[in-house]
Design an enzyme around this catalytic site. Structure first.
Site, mmCIF file in Angstrom:
data_model
loop_
_atom_site.group_PDB
_atom_site.id
_atom_site.type_symbol
_atom_site.label_atom_id
_atom_site.label_comp_id
_atom_site.label_asym_id
_atom_site.label_seq_id
_atom_site.Cartn_x
_atom_site.Cartn_y
_atom_site.Cartn_z
ATOM 1 N N HIS A 7 -4.350 1.480 -1.186
ATOM 2 C CA HIS A 7 -3.104 1.950 -1.344
ATOM 3 C C HIS A 7 -2.676 2.948 -0.531
ATOM 4 O O HIS A 7 -3.245 4.130 -0.804
ATOM 5 C CB HIS A 7 -2.900 2.554 -2.945
ATOM 6 N N HIS A 59 -0.165 -7.561 -9.825
ATOM 7 C CA HIS A 59 -0.374 -6.862 -11.209
ATOM 8 C C HIS A 59 -0.255 -7.762 -12.640
ATOM 9 O O HIS A 59 0.884 -8.274 -12.842
ATOM 10 C CB HIS A 59 0.200 -5.575 -11.415
ATOM 11 N N HIS A 80 -1.564 -9.579 -3.810
ATOM 12 C CA HIS A 80 -1.738 -8.074 -4.442
ATOM 13 C C HIS A 80 -0.914 -8.484 -5.506
ATOM 14 O O HIS A 80 0.553 -8.682 -5.682
ATOM 15 C CB HIS A 80 -1.008 -7.226 -3.522
ATOM 16 N N ASP A 105 2.837 -7.365 -5.104
ATOM 17 C CA ASP A 105 2.955 -6.270 -5.672
ATOM 18 C C ASP A 105 3.778 -6.470 -7.071
ATOM 19 O O ASP A 105 4.178 -5.389 -7.442
ATOM 20 C CB ASP A 105 3.262 -5.206 -4.908
ATOM 21 N N LYS A 128 -10.574 -1.969 -4.591
ATOM 22 C CA LYS A 128 -9.184 -1.121 -4.350
ATOM 23 C C LYS A 128 -9.304 0.169 -4.186
ATOM 24 O O LYS A 128 -9.980 0.931 -5.180
ATOM 25 C CB LYS A 128 -8.413 -1.577 -5.554
ATOM 26 N N HIS A 186 0.885 -3.537 0.586
ATOM 27 C CA HIS A 186 2.073 -3.173 0.651
ATOM 28 C C HIS A 186 2.617 -2.030 1.524
ATOM 29 O O HIS A 186 3.235 -1.052 1.285
ATOM 30 C CB HIS A 186 2.565 -3.021 -1.006
#
Ligand code: NCD
Ligand code: ZN
Length: 346
Positions: free
Chosen positions: A137, A16, A14, A248, A100, A175
Site C-alpha cells: 500500500h 477485500h 487485490h 480493491d 502485504k 492500486h
C-alpha cells in the site's frame, strides 16, 4: 464494431472479502466472474500468521455458494513482529501467495502496519530469497504530507530504498493512482508490477468533491487529478505486462460510509468487468482487456492462466443493483455515473 468479446476468465489481484456476514454476501459477487483473487489480510485482528491464513481460507471456501468455484490466494499482513520462518512455511505449502505491507495508519485496519522499515529487513530478505512477492500500500502516513502527495512521496522515501536494499524482491505497487506510480513501474524491471483498480480508471478527485461530497467515491488511495487518471488509463490499456487488474473492491456498510468519519472503499465487485469493457472500448483497446484482467497477473505471480473463459456482450444499458444486502447492512455498489452497455453473458 465489436459487440462480443471472449477472454480467459479474469482474476482479481487485490480484493477485500471481509469476514462473517459481509463475506457471505460479497463473495458471490466476485466468484461470479473471477476465478481467483489475492485476498487482503486487513481483518480485525489482521491475518499475520500461516495458521490465520489457513483458517481464513477455510471460512472463504465455506461461504462459497454451491455450484460456484473460486480460489482464494491468501496473503499475510506484514508486521514488525512477522516470523520469517512461519511465513516461509506458509509459502512453501502453497497457501500464501504474497505478503502485504501497510504503512501503519495508512488505511482501513492498518494500525498493526509497519512503522520502522528496518525491523522488517530480515523478512524482506527472506521473501526475496524464496520468491514471495510483497504487495505494498504505497502511501506515506506522515501527518505533514498532503494526502494527494502521499503516493509520490512513498515511492521516493520508502519504496525505492526498500527495493534497492533488497535485490531480487518482487514487488506489486497496489492500486496506483498517479502518473508517478506509472512512471516508476515503467522505469524499472519485471520484478516490479502494479495493480490498477476499476474505479481509478473512471473517477478523478472532482467526481469525489464537486457539487457535493460523494462518500461512495471515497477510497484510499484517494482519487487524484484528471491527468493522473489519464495516465492510469494509458498504462492499463497499453498492453505492458507489468500492469494488471486489482479491483480493491472494499465493501463497507452504508452507515459506515455515510458518517461523520466515513470509511474508505469502493465496492466494485458486481460491475467491474462491465465497467472495464466500457473503459477499454473508449480507449480503443478492447484487445488489451484480456491481458490486463486475465494474463498479466498470473504472469507476475508465476501462476497458470485460467483455462475457462467469460464472454462480454454489448447491448442494452446494463442494470446493476444500487446496493446489495448483507447481514451487516446494505452495501452500495459503485455507480460510474454513466450508462454501461457491456454485460457478462457467459
Ligand atoms: C480498503 C479497505 O476498506 O479495507 N479501503 C480502500 O479505500 N481501498 C483498504 C485499502 O486497501 O486501502
Ligand atoms: Zn485494498
Amino acid at each position: 464494431m465489436t459487440h462480443s468479446l471472449t477472454i480467459r476468465r479474469p482474476d482479481d489481484w487485490h480484493l477485500h472479502l471481509r469476514d462473517g456476514a459481509m463475506l457471505q454476501a460479497v463473495l458471490p459477487e466476485t466468484a461470479r466472474h473471477f476465478a481467483r483473487a489475492i485476498i487482503m489480510p486487513n481483518l480485525v485482528p489482521p491475518v499475520v500468521k500461516g495458521d490465520h491464513a489457513a483458517a481464513y481460507r477455510d471460512r472463504i471456501l465455506a461461504a462459497l455458494p454451491d455450484g460456484m468455484t473460486f480460489e482464494p490466494l491468501m496473503t499475510l499482513y506484514l508486521t514488525e513482529d512477522t516470523d520469517a520462518e512461519d511465513m516461509a512455511a506458509a509459502h512453501a505449502s502453497g497457501l500464501v501467495k504474497a505478503v502485504k505491507l501497510y504503512p501503519a495508519g495508512a488505511t482501513t485496519n492498518s494500525a498493526s502496519g509497519v512503522r520502522d522499515f528496518d525491523k522488517v529487513r530480515g523478512v524482506l530478505e527472506k521473501m526475496a530469497e524464496i520468491g514471495l512477492p510483497l504487495c505494498v500500500h504505497g502511501e506515506v502516513t506522515d501527518a505533514e504530507i498532503d494526502i494527494f502527495d502521499r503516493e509520490a512521496v512513498f515511492i521516493d522515501r520508502v519504496l525505492d530504498p526498500i527495493r534497492k536494499a533488497t535485490p531480487g524482491l518482487r514487488v506489486v505497487m497496489e492500486h496506483i493512482t498517479t502518473s508517478n506510480g506509472v512512471e516508476y513501474v515503467k522505469a524499472n524491471d519485471t520484478d516490479l508490477g502494479a495493480t490498477i483498480t476499476t474505479h481509478h480508471l473512471i473517477i478523478n478527485r472532482n467526481h469525489l468533491l464537486v457539487g457535493g461530497i460523494r462518500p461512495h467515491y471515497y477510497c484510499l488511495p484517494v482519487a487524484k487529478r484528471e491527468e493522473h487518471r489519464l495516465a492510469l488509463r494509458a498504462a492499463a490499456t497499453s498492453g505492458d505486462v507489468r500492469f494488471f487488474l486489482g479491483t480493491d473492491s472494499a465493501p463497507h456498510t452504508d452507515p459506515n460510509k455515510l458518517s461523520d468519519c466515513g470509511c474508505a472503499g469502493c465496492f466494485t465487485a458486481p460491475n467491474t468487468m462491465s465497467l472495464l469493457a466500457h473503459v477499454f472500448e473508449e480507449e480503443g483497446a478492447l484487445d488489451k482487456l484480456e491481458g490486463f484482467a486475465s494474463l498479466n497477473g498470473p504472469a507476475f505471480y508465476k501462476l497458470p492462466v485460467n483455462s475457462e473463459t467469460i464472454t462480454l456482450t454489448k447491448g442494452d444499458v446494463a442494470e446493476f443493483p444500487d446496493k446489495i444486502e448483507t447481514g451487516d447492512g446494505p452495501v452500495t455498489v459503485f455507480d460510474p455515473g454513466f450508462p454501461v452497455h457491456w454485460h457478462v453473458t457467459a
